[in-house]
Design a protein around this motif. Structure first.
Motif, PDB file in Angstrom:
ATOM      1  N   ALA A  22       0.831  -1.207   0.000  1.00  0.00           N
ATOM      2  CA  ALA A  22       0.000   0.000   0.000  1.00  0.00           C
ATOM      3  C   ALA A  22       0.864   1.255   0.000  1.00  0.00           C
ATOM      4  O   ALA A  22       0.621   2.207  -0.754  1.00  0.00           O
ATOM      5  N   GLU A  23       1.871   1.263   0.833  1.00  0.00           N
ATOM      6  CA  GLU A  23       2.771   2.417   0.899  1.00  0.00           C
ATOM      7  C   GLU A  23       3.524   2.600  -0.415  1.00  0.00           C
ATOM      8  O   GLU A  23       3.752   3.728  -0.865  1.00  0.00           O
ATOM      9  N   ALA A  73      -5.582   1.542   8.137  1.00  0.00           N
ATOM     10  CA  ALA A  73      -4.268   2.054   7.741  1.00  0.00           C
ATOM     11  C   ALA A  73      -4.206   2.301   6.241  1.00  0.00           C
ATOM     12  O   ALA A  73      -3.647   3.310   5.786  1.00  0.00           O
ATOM     13  N   ILE A  74      -4.788   1.400   5.458  1.00  0.00           N
ATOM     14  CA  ILE A  74      -4.787   1.555   4.006  1.00  0.00           C
ATOM     15  C   ILE A  74      -5.687   2.713   3.588  1.00  0.00           C
ATOM     16  O   ILE A  74      -5.333   3.517   2.716  1.00  0.00           O
ATOM     17  N   HIS A  75      -6.828   2.834   4.241  1.00  0.00           N
ATOM     18  CA  HIS A  75      -7.720   3.960   3.944  1.00  0.00           C
ATOM     19  C   HIS A  75      -7.061   5.300   4.269  1.00  0.00           C
ATOM     20  O   HIS A  75      -7.291   6.308   3.586  1.00  0.00           O
ATOM     21  N   SER A  76      -6.236   5.315   5.293  1.00  0.00           N
ATOM     22  CA  SER A  76      -5.566   6.561   5.681  1.00  0.00           C
ATOM     23  C   SER A  76      -4.581   7.035   4.614  1.00  0.00           C
ATOM     24  O   SER A  76      -4.195   8.207   4.592  1.00  0.00           O
ATOM     25  N   GLY A  78      -5.384   7.007   1.514  1.00  0.00           N
ATOM     26  CA  GLY A  78      -6.220   7.401   0.390  1.00  0.00           C
ATOM     27  C   GLY A  78      -6.475   6.276  -0.586  1.00  0.00           C
ATOM     28  O   GLY A  78      -6.829   6.514  -1.751  1.00  0.00           O
ATOM     29  N   LEU A  79      -6.325   5.042  -0.125  1.00  0.00           N
ATOM     30  CA  LEU A  79      -6.512   3.865  -0.956  1.00  0.00           C
ATOM     31  C   LEU A  79      -7.737   3.068  -0.514  1.00  0.00           C
ATOM     32  O   LEU A  79      -8.294   3.320   0.556  1.00  0.00           O
ATOM     33  N   LYS A  80      -8.129   2.101  -1.328  1.00  0.00           N
ATOM     34  CA  LYS A  80      -9.230   1.206  -0.990  1.00  0.00           C
ATOM     35  C   LYS A  80      -8.679  -0.186  -0.704  1.00  0.00           C
ATOM     36  O   LYS A  80      -7.589  -0.548  -1.143  1.00  0.00           O
ATOM     37  N   PHE A  81      -9.466  -0.967   0.035  1.00  0.00           N
ATOM     38  CA  PHE A  81      -8.967  -2.238   0.559  1.00  0.00           C
ATOM     39  C   PHE A  81      -9.860  -3.395   0.121  1.00  0.00           C
ATOM     40  O   PHE A  81     -11.085  -3.317   0.189  1.00  0.00           O
ATOM     41  N   GLY A  82      -9.224  -4.474  -0.355  1.00  0.00           N
ATOM     42  CA  GLY A  82      -9.965  -5.638  -0.813  1.00  0.00           C
ATOM     43  C   GLY A  82      -9.552  -6.910  -0.112  1.00  0.00           C
ATOM     44  O   GLY A  82      -8.459  -7.001   0.451  1.00  0.00           O
TER      45      GLY A  82
END
Length: 405
Positions: A22-23, A73-76, A78-82
């Motif tokens: 993610a990072e 953490a992923i939402h923070s 600015g991403l989406k999580f699957g």
């Protein structure tokens, strides 16, 4: 567009693996060109569900902070999580599946903050073999997701079994059309045996890029912004077993066919070459074009030479432009002549732009010719694909005429 853990990491995943990916999406600029989903595939599960509530649990060693914490953490960023599950008693990796637990799993996923569900087909308890059986099984999860009230992209992964392109559009956002991709460009691997998807009983895995393209070619009419998307499986770009030209071809054709662009490499260890391929904004723009129509394969051979050597694909874009791709699927350098009239283009003349060379491709036309003649001479390396964006020179006049009606 996004990233999935399976192609590179398989079951060897952890909280650190997913968060690092993610990072990397952010730090490498991938987020900036449209990649937004971070998807955990199989093997995130604990050995079993909660004994009392039956809710799904994450592996406490791999994900000590829990899935909800990871999602936050992923939402923070600015991403989406699957996340991944299976429309069977077990996942393909042998963890617990969601068959019979659709409601409680969907509710839990929504509480965790899930934005995307990849839903597989292993151990389906014999509930396949007809469109009615497969539809009922996958519709159960679709209904459960809808009840949660959370918008979750629903990606069916039943390998093309029972022709999901004919029925999945009413319940899902995308559907897999083939067995699992493998990091090879061409060939008919014994583990991917089906010649005809409609009569296939063993979809297999280790499917090559060109094998999947053959299966996708007749399915363009089933996909679009309202219908949903044919999913050609995750990208292998950067995993190391193909050449630069093969990865360019792979990425180009997935983009033209409007397949979800889900990366499958290690984002923390990318070469500049890999990054340059997956961040080609002109190719990504073709994939994300608002019209959303997959390209069509016009023919698979040119002038009858070496059947299957050349593939010519043509697509329409929302701007009125066209996109033209020519693929050399042979293992040798190849030169051929493509007659302009063979393409059946609707306008008389075009200006062309080469989306990989990123340069003017010339002035093409039935009236004015290509380099003085009405034909395109192609020189392609083994497994190379060249892609042009074609703008009709008379488009401005056409738009003015339409506005005046």
């Amino acid at each position: 567009m996004g990233w999935n853990s399976w192609n590179h990491f398989g079951c060897n995943i952890s909280e650190k693996t997913i968060l690092s990916a993610a990072e990397a999406l952010v730090n490498t600029g991938l987020k900036g060109v449209g990649y937004e989903y971070v998807i955990i595939d199989d093997c995130w599960h604990a050995p079993s569900r909660d004994n009392i509530t039956r809710v799904p649990l994450a592996d406490p060693i791999k994900f000590p902070s829990g899935i909800k914490h990871l999602a936050d953490a992923i939402h923070s960023l600015g991403l989406k999580f699957g996340i991944y599950s299976d429309a069977g008693t077990n996942t393909c990796g042998g963890r617990f599946g969601s068959l019979g637990f659709e409601d409680i799993d969907a509710k839990t996923y929504a509480e965790w903050g899930i934005d995307y569900l990849k839903y597989d087909n292993c151990f389906n308890d014999g509930q396949s073999g007809s469109q009615e059986l497969s539809y009922a099984r996958y519709a159960a999860m679709a209904s459960a997701l809808q009840v949660t009230g959370r918008p979750i992209h629903y990606a069916i992964c039943n390998w093309g079994e029972d022709q999901p392109w004919e029925w999945a559009g009413g319940i899902a956002n995308s559907w897999r059309i083939s067995g699992d991709i493998y990091d090879v460009f061409t060939g008919y691997n014994r583990l991917c045996p089906c010649e005809d998807l409609r009569n296939c009983t063993n979809f297999g895995h280790h499917c090559s890029v060109t094998r999947i393209l053959d299966w996708a070619a007749p399915l363009h009419e089933y996909a679009g912004p309202v219908k949903g998307w044919n999913d050609l499986d995750m990208l292998e770009v950067g995993n190391g077993n193909m050449t630069h030209d093969e990865y360019v071809s792979h990425f180009s054709m997935w983009a033209l066919l409007k397949s979800p662009l889900i990366l499958g490499n290690d984002l923390t260890r990318m070469s500049r070459d890999t990054l340059s391929i997956i961040t080609n904004k002109e190719i990504i723009a073709i994939n994300q074009d608002d019209l959303g129509l997959p390209a069509r394969r016009l023919f698979k051979a040119v002038n009858g030479e070496d059947k299957g050597t050349f593939q010519v694909w043509l697509g329409s874009l929302s701007t009125g432009d066209l996109v033209l791709a020519v693929l050399n699927a042979s293992t040798r350098n190849y030169t051929t002549t493509l007659e302009f009239a063979e393409l059946g283009l609707p306008h008389h003349s075009y200006t062309a732009y080469d989306l990989w060379a990123k340069q003017d491709g010339g002035y093409w036309g039935r009236s004015h010719g290509i380099n003085g003649i009405d034909r395109l001479v192609l020189h392609l390396r083994p497994h190379q694909t060249t892609v042009w964006r074609l703008r009709p020179d008379d488009l401005g006049l056409i738009l003015q005429q339409e506005a005046g009606k």
